[in-house]
Every structure is written in structure tokens, then in C-alpha cells.
Scaffold this motif. Structure first.
Motif, mmCIF file in Angstrom:
data_model
loop_
_atom_site.group_PDB
_atom_site.id
_atom_site.type_symbol
_atom_site.label_atom_id
_atom_site.label_comp_id
_atom_site.label_asym_id
_atom_site.label_seq_id
_atom_site.Cartn_x
_atom_site.Cartn_y
_atom_site.Cartn_z
ATOM 1 N N VAL A 1 0.837 -1.206 0.000
ATOM 2 C CA VAL A 1 0.000 0.000 0.000
ATOM 3 C C VAL A 1 0.871 1.256 0.000
ATOM 4 C CG1 VAL A 1 -1.541 1.338 1.496
ATOM 5 C CG2 VAL A 1 -2.031 -1.064 1.009
ATOM 6 N N LEU A 2 1.914 1.254 0.815
ATOM 7 C CA LEU A 2 2.747 2.458 0.883
ATOM 8 C C LEU A 2 3.576 2.626 -0.389
ATOM 9 C CD1 LEU A 2 3.642 2.239 4.654
ATOM 10 C CD2 LEU A 2 2.084 3.844 3.545
ATOM 11 N N GLN A 3 3.978 1.492 -0.988
ATOM 12 C CA GLN A 3 4.676 1.599 -2.276
ATOM 13 C C GLN A 3 3.743 2.162 -3.348
ATOM 14 O OE1 GLN A 3 6.353 -2.287 -2.721
ATOM 15 N NE2 GLN A 3 8.415 -1.571 -2.252
ATOM 16 N N THR A 4 2.490 1.728 -3.291
ATOM 17 C CA THR A 4 1.512 2.256 -4.261
ATOM 18 C C THR A 4 1.347 3.762 -4.075
ATOM 19 O OG1 THR A 4 0.346 0.164 -4.289
ATOM 20 C CG2 THR A 4 -0.889 2.070 -5.046
ATOM 21 N N ALA A 5 1.290 4.188 -2.808
ATOM 22 C CA ALA A 5 1.178 5.633 -2.544
ATOM 23 C C ALA A 5 2.380 6.364 -3.146
ATOM 24 C CB ALA A 5 1.081 5.885 -1.043
ATOM 25 N N LYS A 6 3.555 5.782 -3.011
ATOM 26 C CA LYS A 6 4.762 6.417 -3.565
ATOM 27 C C LYS A 6 4.715 6.487 -5.093
ATOM 28 C CE LYS A 6 8.600 7.389 -2.003
ATOM 29 N NZ LYS A 6 8.691 8.450 -1.075
ATOM 30 N N GLU A 7 4.205 5.400 -5.687
ATOM 31 C CA GLU A 7 4.096 5.408 -7.155
ATOM 32 C C GLU A 7 3.138 6.504 -7.615
ATOM 33 O OE1 GLU A 7 3.029 1.380 -8.286
ATOM 34 O OE2 GLU A 7 4.827 0.655 -7.257
ATOM 35 N N LEU A 8 2.036 6.664 -6.884
ATOM 36 C CA LEU A 8 1.081 7.713 -7.246
ATOM 37 C C LEU A 8 1.723 9.093 -7.136
ATOM 38 C CD1 LEU A 8 -2.121 6.358 -5.496
ATOM 39 C CD2 LEU A 8 -1.668 6.475 -7.942
ATOM 40 N N VAL A 9 2.551 9.257 -6.107
ATOM 41 C CA VAL A 9 3.255 10.534 -5.943
ATOM 42 C C VAL A 9 4.153 10.792 -7.157
ATOM 43 C CG1 VAL A 9 5.106 11.615 -4.591
ATOM 44 C CG2 VAL A 9 3.109 10.671 -3.432
ATOM 45 N N LYS A 10 4.838 9.735 -7.608
ATOM 46 C CA LYS A 10 5.707 9.885 -8.796
ATOM 47 C C LYS A 10 4.902 10.299 -10.016
ATOM 48 C CE LYS A 10 9.573 6.841 -7.868
ATOM 49 N NZ LYS A 10 9.713 5.404 -7.818
ATOM 50 N N GLU A 11 3.638 9.850 -10.063
ATOM 51 C CA GLU A 11 2.774 10.206 -11.202
ATOM 52 C C GLU A 11 2.155 11.594 -11.014
ATOM 53 O OE1 GLU A 11 -0.017 6.941 -11.370
ATOM 54 O OE2 GLU A 11 1.626 5.492 -11.570
ATOM 55 N N GLY A 12 2.443 12.251 -9.882
ATOM 56 C CA GLY A 12 1.980 13.630 -9.707
ATOM 57 C C GLY A 12 0.905 13.830 -8.657
ATOM 58 N N THR A 13 0.427 12.740 -8.044
ATOM 59 C CA THR A 13 -0.618 12.881 -7.023
ATOM 60 C C THR A 13 -0.011 13.467 -5.744
ATOM 61 O OG1 THR A 13 -1.590 10.864 -7.904
ATOM 62 C CG2 THR A 13 -2.415 11.592 -5.771
ATOM 63 N N THR A 14 -0.757 14.322 -5.089
ATOM 64 C CA THR A 14 -0.361 14.811 -3.770
ATOM 65 C C THR A 14 -0.995 13.881 -2.742
ATOM 66 O OG1 THR A 14 -0.258 17.075 -4.543
ATOM 67 C CG2 THR A 14 -0.545 16.768 -2.167
ATOM 68 N N VAL A 15 -0.185 13.302 -1.885
ATOM 69 C CA VAL A 15 -0.723 12.344 -0.903
ATOM 70 C C VAL A 15 -0.455 12.848 0.515
ATOM 71 C CG1 VAL A 15 -0.702 9.957 -0.082
ATOM 72 C CG2 VAL A 15 -0.311 10.420 -2.502
ATOM 73 N N LEU A 16 -1.501 12.871 1.313
ATOM 74 C CA LEU A 16 -1.382 13.140 2.758
ATOM 75 C C LEU A 16 -1.767 11.862 3.460
ATOM 76 C CD1 LEU A 16 -1.390 16.096 1.856
ATOM 77 C CD2 LEU A 16 -2.946 16.593 3.728
ATOM 78 N N CYS A 17 -0.941 11.444 4.411
ATOM 79 C CA CYS A 17 -1.169 10.136 4.998
ATOM 80 C C CYS A 17 -0.975 10.201 6.509
ATOM 81 C CB CYS A 17 -0.157 9.183 4.357
ATOM 82 S SG CYS A 17 -0.301 7.502 4.889
ATOM 83 N N VAL A 18 -1.999 9.817 7.249
ATOM 84 C CA VAL A 18 -1.863 9.685 8.700
ATOM 85 C C VAL A 18 -1.283 8.310 8.995
ATOM 86 C CG1 VAL A 18 -3.121 9.398 10.870
ATOM 87 C CG2 VAL A 18 -3.741 11.252 9.314
ATOM 88 N N MET A 19 -0.211 8.291 9.781
ATOM 89 C CA MET A 19 0.395 7.004 10.138
ATOM 90 C C MET A 19 0.726 6.990 11.612
ATOM 91 S SD MET A 19 2.885 6.510 6.856
ATOM 92 C CE MET A 19 3.552 4.952 7.353
ATOM 93 N N HIS A 20 0.775 5.780 12.172
ATOM 94 C CA HIS A 20 1.156 5.665 13.575
ATOM 95 C C HIS A 20 2.581 5.167 13.766
ATOM 96 C CE1 HIS A 20 -2.317 7.005 15.686
ATOM 97 N NE2 HIS A 20 -3.114 6.220 14.987
ATOM 98 N N ASP A 21 3.120 4.516 12.749
ATOM 99 C CA ASP A 21 4.455 3.936 12.890
ATOM 100 C C ASP A 21 5.490 4.908 12.309
ATOM 101 O OD1 ASP A 21 6.822 2.553 12.678
ATOM 102 O OD2 ASP A 21 5.904 0.689 11.988
ATOM 103 N N PRO A 22 6.290 5.554 13.169
ATOM 104 C CA PRO A 22 7.253 6.516 12.640
ATOM 105 C C PRO A 22 8.262 5.882 11.695
ATOM 106 C CG PRO A 22 7.494 6.288 15.039
ATOM 107 C CD PRO A 22 6.335 5.432 14.622
ATOM 108 N N ASN A 23 8.513 4.580 11.854
ATOM 109 C CA ASN A 23 9.502 3.939 10.982
ATOM 110 C C ASN A 23 8.973 3.781 9.570
ATOM 111 O OD1 ASN A 23 11.333 3.775 13.113
ATOM 112 N ND2 ASN A 23 10.205 2.012 13.900
ATOM 113 N N MET A 24 7.731 3.331 9.454
ATOM 114 C CA MET A 24 7.098 3.261 8.124
ATOM 115 C C MET A 24 7.008 4.675 7.544
ATOM 116 S SD MET A 24 6.331 0.315 7.017
ATOM 117 C CE MET A 24 5.887 -1.345 7.451
ATOM 118 N N ALA A 25 6.701 5.635 8.409
ATOM 119 C CA ALA A 25 6.581 7.020 7.948
ATOM 120 C C ALA A 25 7.892 7.491 7.339
ATOM 121 C CB ALA A 25 6.186 7.923 9.120
ATOM 122 N N TYR A 26 8.993 7.303 8.075
ATOM 123 C CA TYR A 26 10.284 7.793 7.574
ATOM 124 C C TYR A 26 10.826 6.947 6.433
ATOM 125 C CZ TYR A 26 10.897 11.826 10.492
ATOM 126 O OH TYR A 26 10.760 13.076 11.037
#
Ligand SMILES: Nc1ncnc2c1ncn2[C@@H]1O[C@H](COP(=O)(O)OP(=O)(O)OP(=O)(O)O)[C@@H](O)[C@H]1O
Length: 280
Positions: free
Chosen positions: A178-203
């Protein structure tokens, strides 16, 4: 159209409970911005305001140059906003395909076309979920439901995507997918805001980092790793150790700490010493 988000003097309360207090922040276009923060700190409230579901706020939210309040949904040239929120209840046993198709409603005006069905097939295939397509949504596991809801948002091909804890209920494989998909969307130009609880996944996956703290949003950009660690320790009331994994920051709880809170109070932060002490 510019899909950066600018929040100005934003305040919001539930009755007398102040949730957001004069929040000022900008989220850049075409980046994955991650918001961390304690349970109940106001992250979902902020998302509800940005998504237009909560309107009784003071201040302004601009998407590009347009005030959220002036934003008309459904115009042919309007920006598409996808919102995966935390709670979705349904008692009616719609099939998985039908649930995802509702994400295409603005394309199909409720009369799905061949392209709509193809888009649903593609997104199911992307997450290896094709075997679920005819199942009733109500019969799915928590993680399967979360993935179907994510598919429903992604099939909208949003320009701006709000993900509120998208990895909820997901196993490690799907969290990464899911997070890789979010990154791919960002590469395609989407702006993504994501609430996360795990700082490691976040960073590991994020581009920009923010922390909801004391009814305000703190921009972590430009801080040293040790400054971020201290802020996270204060926020989560836990002693943390700073590490690196593949050049990404990690923050690991200092376990074995029956003295966890003492450690913070005494601000003794020699991680190496603490690791030695906890090694049998
Ligand atoms: N409809 C409501 N009426 C009254 N208070 C509410 C309502 N919705 C949320 N709250 C309160 O507002 C505060 C912020 O809630 P919010 O859902 O924004 O937090 P959050 O940071 O997203 O939390 P979590 O990480 O647990 O999802 C909480 O104290 C919550 O109890």
C-alpha cells in the motif's frame, strides 16, 4: 491545476473541546506528506476538514489557490480528491466489485461502462485480490475490507489523496504494497497526505513529516534526527533509540525499560549505554 494544500489560522472545536488551535501549514504538491500524532490528537478532524466533510471551522483551507469552501465538487475540470477514512460501515452485502465501482461514480454517473469495470479489474489485480471480486464485502476480514476500500479510492484516480491510517489491519506484505503504491502515485503527480502511527514506516516511505501535538501541527522538516527523537519521546511518552535503516531514520522504543518514564524525566539519552544495560 495546482494541488498543494495551504492551511491558514485553522481552529476547530467540538463544543468546548478545542481540537485544532490556529494551525498554519502547507503541504506541497506531488509529495507524500505524513502526519504522526497520538490517538485523539486531531489528525482525522484535520482530514475531515480538508475533505470538506467538516465545515464548522475558523480559518481557511486552500487547495491550490481555491478556498475549500468555494470548491465545487463534480465539475468536469475540478480536482479529484480521494479520501480513505478510518471508519466505513455497511450492513448491506454489496459485492466487492460493486463497492469498488462506487468509486467510479463520478466517471460513470452511476451507469458503469466497460472502462469502469476494466479499472476495477486492474486495481484488484494490482493487489492480488481478484479472488475476492464476487464476495460480499460484509464477509471479508478486516484487512481485506481495508484493501477493498483502498481500491475504491484509488480507482477514482485522485489528484489529491487523503489516507487516514491506510495500513490499518494489514499484514506486513500489504502494508508495504500500500505504501509503495502511494509512492508510485506521488511519482505520477498525485499529492498524498497520509496519517500514520508507525514513525519507521513514515520515515521509510514519506517525503515530508508533520506531528500533531498540543492542537497544532509541527513541521519536522529541517530538524536533526535527535531533535525529532526528542519530540517523538515527548509526544509518545516513551524513551526511543535513533537508528538508521538503508539511510532512513528509525525510532525504536527502548524496551526493558521498567524505567521508561524515569529515563525521559531524567533526560538520560545515551542509547549505547542503555542497549548494553538491557543486553542479557
Ligand atoms: N463527533 C465528535 N464529537 C465530539 N468529539 C469528537 C467527535 N469526533 C472526534 N471527537 C474528539 O476529537 C478528538 C480528535 O479526534 P480525531 O478523530 O481527530 O483524532 P485522531 O488524531 O484522528 O485520533 P486516532 O489516531 O485515534 O484516529 C478526540 O478527542 C475525539 O474524541
Amino acid at each position: 491545476m495546482n494541488n498543494s494544500i495551504h492551511i491558514k489560522n485553522l481552529s476547530f472545536a467540538y463544543g468546548k473541546d478545542i481540537i485544532l488551535n490556529d494551525v498554519n501549514m502547507s503541504f506541497p504538491e506531488g509529495k507524500l506528506s505524513v502526519i504522526l500524532g497520538r490517538n485523539g490528537s486531531g489528525k482525522s478532524t484535520l482530514f475531515n476538514i480538508i475533505a470538506g466533510l467538516e465545515k464548522k471551522y475558523n480559518g481557511s483551507v486552500l487547495i491550490g489557490e481555491t478556498d475549500r469552501r468555494d470548491w465545487k465538487v463534480g465539475r468536469a475540470n475540478s480536482l479529484k480528491l480521494g479520501f480513505l477514512n478510518q471508519f466505513h460501515q455497511t450492513t448491506f452485502p454489496f459485492s466487492v466489485v460493486d463497492v469498488i465501482l462506487t468509486g467510479r461514480a463520478s466517471f460513470s454517473r452511476f451507469s458503469p461502462s466497460k472502462e469502469d469495470f476494466e479499472a476495477v479489474e486492474q486495481i484488484l489485480d494490482r493487489f492480488n485480490l481478484t479472488h475476492l471480486k464476487d464476495k460480499p464485502y460484509t464477509s471479508l476480514s478486516g484487512g481485506e475490507r481495508q484493501l477493498v476500500l483502498l481500491c475504491r479510492v484509488l480507482v477514482q484516480q485522485p489528484d489529491l489523496l487523503l489516507l487516514d491510517e491506510p495500513t490499518n489491519h494489514l499484514d506486513l506484505n500489504y502494508q508495504i504494497a500500500v505504501l509503495q503504491t502511494a509512492k508510485e502515485l506521488v511519482k505520477e503527480g498525485t499529492t498524498v497526505l497520509c496519517v500514520m502511527h508507525d514513525p519507521n514506516m513514515a520515515y521509510f516511505f514519506g517525503d515530508q513529516f508533520y506531528l500533531m501535538k498540543d492542537n497544532r501541527l509541527v513541521d519536522l522538516h529541517g530538524l536533526e534526527q535527535e531533535q525529532v527523537r526528542e519530540l517523538l519521546e515527548q509526544t509518545y511518552q516513551l524513551p526511543l533509540i535513533s537508528l538508521e535503516n538503508q539511510k532512513k531514520w528509525m525510532f525504536v522504543p527502548m524496551l526493558g525499560a521498567d524505567r521508561a518514564f524515569d529515563t525521559i524525566a531524567g533526560s538520560a539519552h545515551n542509547a549505547e549505554t542503555k542497549i548494553e544495560m538491557n543486553t542479557p
